[in-house]
Design a protein around this motif. Structure first.
Motif, mmCIF file in Angstrom:
data_model
loop_
_atom_site.group_PDB
_atom_site.id
_atom_site.type_symbol
_atom_site.label_atom_id
_atom_site.label_comp_id
_atom_site.label_asym_id
_atom_site.label_seq_id
_atom_site.Cartn_x
_atom_site.Cartn_y
_atom_site.Cartn_z
ATOM 1 N N PRO A 18 41.318 42.157 91.028
ATOM 2 C CA PRO A 18 41.208 41.064 92.003
ATOM 3 C C PRO A 18 39.845 40.999 92.678
ATOM 4 O O PRO A 18 39.354 39.903 92.973
ATOM 5 N N LEU A 19 39.223 42.124 92.922
ATOM 6 C CA LEU A 19 37.886 42.100 93.528
ATOM 7 C C LEU A 19 36.867 41.503 92.566
ATOM 8 O O LEU A 19 35.966 40.756 92.981
ATOM 9 N N ARG A 20 36.996 41.831 91.288
ATOM 10 C CA ARG A 20 36.072 41.254 90.297
ATOM 11 C C ARG A 20 36.273 39.739 90.214
ATOM 12 O O ARG A 20 35.299 38.969 90.168
ATOM 13 N N SER A 46 43.763 33.003 89.515
ATOM 14 C CA SER A 46 44.450 32.499 90.710
ATOM 15 C C SER A 46 45.415 33.540 91.264
ATOM 16 O O SER A 46 45.485 33.760 92.484
ATOM 17 N N GLN A 47 46.168 34.207 90.394
ATOM 18 C CA GLN A 47 47.104 35.237 90.842
ATOM 19 C C GLN A 47 46.374 36.404 91.497
ATOM 20 O O GLN A 47 46.824 36.955 92.511
ATOM 21 N N GLN A 48 45.230 36.789 90.925
ATOM 22 C CA GLN A 48 44.465 37.892 91.499
ATOM 23 C C GLN A 48 43.914 37.537 92.879
ATOM 24 O O GLN A 48 43.925 38.360 93.799
ATOM 25 N N LEU A 49 43.443 36.294 93.036
ATOM 26 C CA LEU A 49 42.955 35.856 94.340
ATOM 27 C C LEU A 49 44.086 35.832 95.363
ATOM 28 O O LEU A 49 43.916 36.251 96.517
ATOM 29 N N LEU A 80 30.778 43.330 100.992
ATOM 30 C CA LEU A 80 31.254 44.689 100.728
ATOM 31 C C LEU A 80 31.602 44.910 99.256
ATOM 32 O O LEU A 80 31.319 45.974 98.687
ATOM 33 N N ALA A 81 32.224 43.909 98.665
ATOM 34 C CA ALA A 81 32.784 44.086 97.327
ATOM 35 C C ALA A 81 31.746 43.930 96.220
ATOM 36 O O ALA A 81 31.854 44.584 95.167
ATOM 37 N N ARG A 82 30.766 43.052 96.423
ATOM 38 C CA ARG A 82 29.827 42.755 95.334
ATOM 39 C C ARG A 82 29.110 44.011 94.798
ATOM 40 O O ARG A 82 29.090 44.240 93.580
ATOM 41 N N PRO A 83 28.500 44.876 95.644
ATOM 42 C CA PRO A 83 27.830 46.056 95.075
ATOM 43 C C PRO A 83 28.799 47.013 94.397
ATOM 44 O O PRO A 83 28.427 47.678 93.422
#
Length: 320
Positions: A18-20, A46-49, A80-83
């Motif tokens: 989901p973060l990806r 969509s489900q992951q989001l 936070l998530a991108r790196p």
């Protein structure tokens, strides 16, 4: 609903997916484009989001025309998530670069002068061709001092000749050389039909210093045979010894490692394998030490299977 009261969802077990998906939607502004970039279906993105929003307890996107834009909370999460996501996705390439980087670095080796002069040039040349980025340093030292450097982790390998192997070190002999008597070409021993230790002992020997293996080996053989002998000159370096013998300053007992066709033109050379054991040269390492990739690559040029852990059925190399 607060995050602490958020129920568990299937997607929560794997936060990376989901973060990806979230990072790709934030970057591209579209679920469809994120799905194409991730090689998954739009419903999966969509489900992951949705799972991520339920877990975080906030809305992460708002629509602006045809484009999805991160909310304030979404912007904070993206920072936070991108790196983290980029680091995980780049892990295989980073790992391969790290492995490739093992060709760089340093390698410290101890060897005596005869090993450096006669045995190592071909090996060092091949190593430099294959690993030009490695800074290779050869410590010119006798074997006794080399073991001290090895124990102190100043060097990783010792290449040379060993008579006695300490219990905390492992030595694998690789090369074997015959002890030879060298004299001036007009010396009486040069044409003697049958050499004997007694005949040799009547002439002064030119030998390396007492701490070196050659002197110890010569002394051991004469002592065991109870034949007295005389050392008329101690000097370091086989090239110097050969030159002094050619000048008529004495005779010497040397290893065949240091002799070539040019020496035969100015010296009388006779094998002494009837009395002296063959001289081994090999590699010495600390027991239990994990060898660096640089050291492993160097050893492989000498012998690919040296110090490779064997199965219980395979006795492997002797520690001696």
């Amino acid at each position: 609903m607060s995050p602490s009261s958020t129920p568990r969802f299937a997607y929560k077990g794997d936060r990376l997916k989901p973060l990806r998906a979230f990072c790709q939607v934030a970057r591209l502004g579209s679920v469809s484009r994120a799905a194409e970039a991730l090689y998954v279906s739009q419903p999966a993105v969509s489900q992951q989001l949705q799972a991520l929003e339920r877990e975080m307890g906030v809305r992460l996107f708002e629509r602006s025309g045809r484009r999805l834009l991160p909310t304030a909370e979404g912007e904070a999460l993206y920072e936070l998530a991108r790196p983290l996501v980029e680091g995980i996705d780049a892990l295989p390439a980073t790992f391969r670069r790290q492995l490739a980087g093992m060709d760089a670095g340093e390698l410290e080796i101890a060897a005596n002068s005869s090993t450096i002069l006669y045995l190592l040039p071909r090996i060092v040349g091949a190593y430099r061709d294959q690993h030009p980025e490695v800074r290779l340093r050869l410590h010119n030292t006798i074997s006794a001092d080399g073991t001290d450097l090895l124990r102190a982790d100043t060097v990783e390998l010792v290449v040379g000749s060993m008579l006695d192997v300490p219990a905390d070190l492992s030595y694998v002999p690789v090369y074997s050389f015959t002890p030879m008597l060298i004299t001036p070409r007009d010396h009486p021993l040069a044409t003697m039909p049958q050499l004997t230790l007694e005949a040799i002992s009547k002439h002064g020997l030119i030998l390396p210093p007492q701490r070196q293996v050659t002197w110890r080996l010569v002394d051991l053989v004469f002592q065991q045979a109870r034949v007295p002998y005389t050392v008329s000159l101690e000097v370091g370096g086989w090239e110097v010894i050969k030159q002094y013998v050619a000048m008529g300053l004495g005779i010497s007992i040397v290893s065949s490692i240091c002799l070539d066709e040019a020496d035969a033109a100015q010296l009388a050379i006779r094998p002494l394998d009837a009395w002296f054991p063959a001289r081994s040269y090999g590699v010495l390492v600390r027991k239990g030490k994990v060898l660096s990739p640089q050291a492993r690559a160097f050893i492989d040029l000498i012998g690919p299977d040296l110090f490779v852990r064997r199965s219980h059925e395979d006795p492997g190399h002797s520690e001696r």
